[in-house]
Design an enzyme around this catalytic site. Sequence first.
Site, PDB file in Angstrom:
ATOM      1  N   GLU A   3       0.841  -1.422  -0.061  1.00  0.00           N
ATOM      2  CA  GLU A   3      -0.176   0.002  -0.117  1.00  0.00           C
ATOM      3  C   GLU A   3       0.872   1.358   0.035  1.00  0.00           C
ATOM      4  OE1 GLU A   3      -0.464  -2.414   1.918  1.00  0.00           O
ATOM      5  OE2 GLU A   3      -2.413  -3.453   1.282  1.00  0.00           O
ATOM      6  N   GLN A  41      -7.589  -1.495  -0.963  1.00  0.00           N
ATOM      7  CA  GLN A  41      -8.771  -2.403  -0.822  1.00  0.00           C
ATOM      8  C   GLN A  41      -9.581  -2.266   0.451  1.00  0.00           C
ATOM      9  OE1 GLN A  41      -7.049  -6.545  -0.990  1.00  0.00           O
ATOM     10  NE2 GLN A  41      -7.144  -6.446  -3.238  1.00  0.00           N
ATOM     11  N   HIS A  77     -11.548  -4.968   8.228  1.00  0.00           N
ATOM     12  CA  HIS A  77     -12.481  -4.660   6.994  1.00  0.00           C
ATOM     13  C   HIS A  77     -13.546  -3.427   7.168  1.00  0.00           C
ATOM     14  CE1 HIS A  77      -9.870  -8.151   5.711  1.00  0.00           C
ATOM     15  NE2 HIS A  77     -10.458  -7.979   4.598  1.00  0.00           N
TER      16      HIS A  77
END
Lengths: 341, 320
Positions: B55, B77, B124
């Site tokens: 990243e 993501q 997430h």
Amino acid sequence: MHQVLQTDGTLRAAAPLDVSTTRQLYAAMVAARTYDHKGTTLQKQGRLATYASFLGQEACQIGATGPLRPDDWLVATYRDAGAMWAQGYPWVNLFLGRTGDERGGAAPPDVNVLPPSITVGAHMIHAVGLAWAEQYRGTDRVALTMFGDGATSEGDFHEAMNFAGVFGVPVIFLCQNNHYAISTPRHRQTAAETLAAKADGYGMPGRQVDGNDLFAVYDAVAAAVADARAGGGPTFIEAVTYRLSPHTTADDPGRYRPAAEEEEWRARDPLDRVRRYLEANGEWSPAWQDELEQAAAADVDAAITAAEQLEPLGAAAVFDAVFAEPTPQLLRQRNRAATDE
Amino acid sequence: MAQALTAALGHALRSDRDVLILGEDVGTTGGVFRITDGLQTEFGPDRVIDTPVAESGIAGAAFGMAVAGLRPVAEIQFLGFAYPAYDQIVSHISRIRTRSQHRFTAPLVIRIPYGAGIGAAEHHSESTEAIFAHTPGVKVVVPSTPADAAGLLLTAIADPDPVIFLEPIRSYRRVRGEVADPPRPVAFGEAAVRRSGTDLTLVAYGAMVPDTMDAADDLAVAGIEAEVLDLRTLVPLDYDTLLDSANRTGRVVLVQEGHRTCGFAAELAATIQEEALYSLLAPVTRVTGWDTVVPLRRAEHHYVPSPERIAAAGRAVMEA
């Protein structure tokens, strides 16, 4: 380790440069050293915030930028003022940065040199992005990024090398292994035998060169640049050198390295070596040396005067260089700051 | 909303060869949420680039590309995976304009899906937009509708400065709406009044807007007419719409999914008390996530503000 010019000024291999170009680069090394001495002196007088000297690394600074074209990119660090200047970044900008003025970061419009990276190791990936953009556009510009042995321990070094290898971008990684990251010795950065060996892991060529040898650095970078321009992808070069100065003016090397070691490296001074070579070829004289030093001192003095005469940024200017147009947040704060003052 | 974002990216790629997409799995697979679906087929692997899993490298490479004059759109993501890129954002991307006094700029977009609601693994479900709003030199955009998602994304790509573009994960498939073809750009710094009302003001953005609208409907059943503001962009912030509404209703409930302490609602509350205190009829109230790690799927509902919690806060403010 690749070496062309030995300490005594004699050649081990064919010189990569003609005598006239060698004289030009030697003059640049003298200018760089003049600036460097001035930086250290001015800091001691309290006129610069801190100063990070590159004393002893002039062959890297000038040898690395020698093979570049003026439109190539250079992404370097706070210890690379000599290289930045050689690539067109004015002394006045370098002094401005060190006096604590953001305008030092504004390279002239035709100079593709980024302001020096102050954080260690995060900037090599920027060179990858720049070179990638040139590759995408189909130009043959390359990007050179310079960093030290300490930076090879940062995670971003890995990501930069890896991206460059995977996408074959035209970037040259020049690591100046000057043996110490502030006080931390090279063997505390990696258990690898050489830094150059790291290139293998990224699928790119790695070369170790004598970083105090102008010809060796020039030679290696020139080959890497030619390769990158021709679509051959990145190269990693480890230039083995030594920082004869403290890390910055706030550092005391006596705490972490023996004086005898410094003396050993002083005897390998990169300028002396080129001077001996030129002298042996009848291309150096004490009078020319004086001329070079005086001209460089005049340039450097004019730059520090220009930097010191510039009025500090006003409050409004502080707010106006965050975005192209200040946000409502900044406009309100700018008004508040004006009221508070 | 997902389709609207794909359409906007396709339009941007078609209109300007300087626009590139880079990120993990954005090419062949079309991204973990399929937002870049089909784009590599249409524009090729040099413009829709599958990168290594890195990243910081994605952000740093995008920075270099942008400085060289391209318009990279990077995808991370999940917001919980963006922290390795934060050093590039806070130390370089956000600062190059100041550092070089406009000589170099970084006109890039980092698209990041954020927020809870899909019950995936740890990391997430984050809503840490306040970190970016706290970072000088980046704009922060959080759309709530498909038309806004597409229109704000086009504006972000055209913007001369770096933009953190946060996409509400649970709205990708759940929130539907018409989008013009090609999408119409939506200006930054203009909050949308999603519902007019005179009794109190509910302020939300991103994934919390639909829940806040539901809460407003609940309140209306009880005869309470709430105005709902959708901020759309946190940086730049539309002070005028916010303060105008606060001055008119005198009662404000601020809704955010992010952690409570130092969340964006705290900034809004401070601003309202600084500039609209004498119009207030009740304390400014927040409905937020908590200062906990976002709970995993089975306990997630304890964290994410619900329409019920928002409506309850609305009723409490009316009774104050």
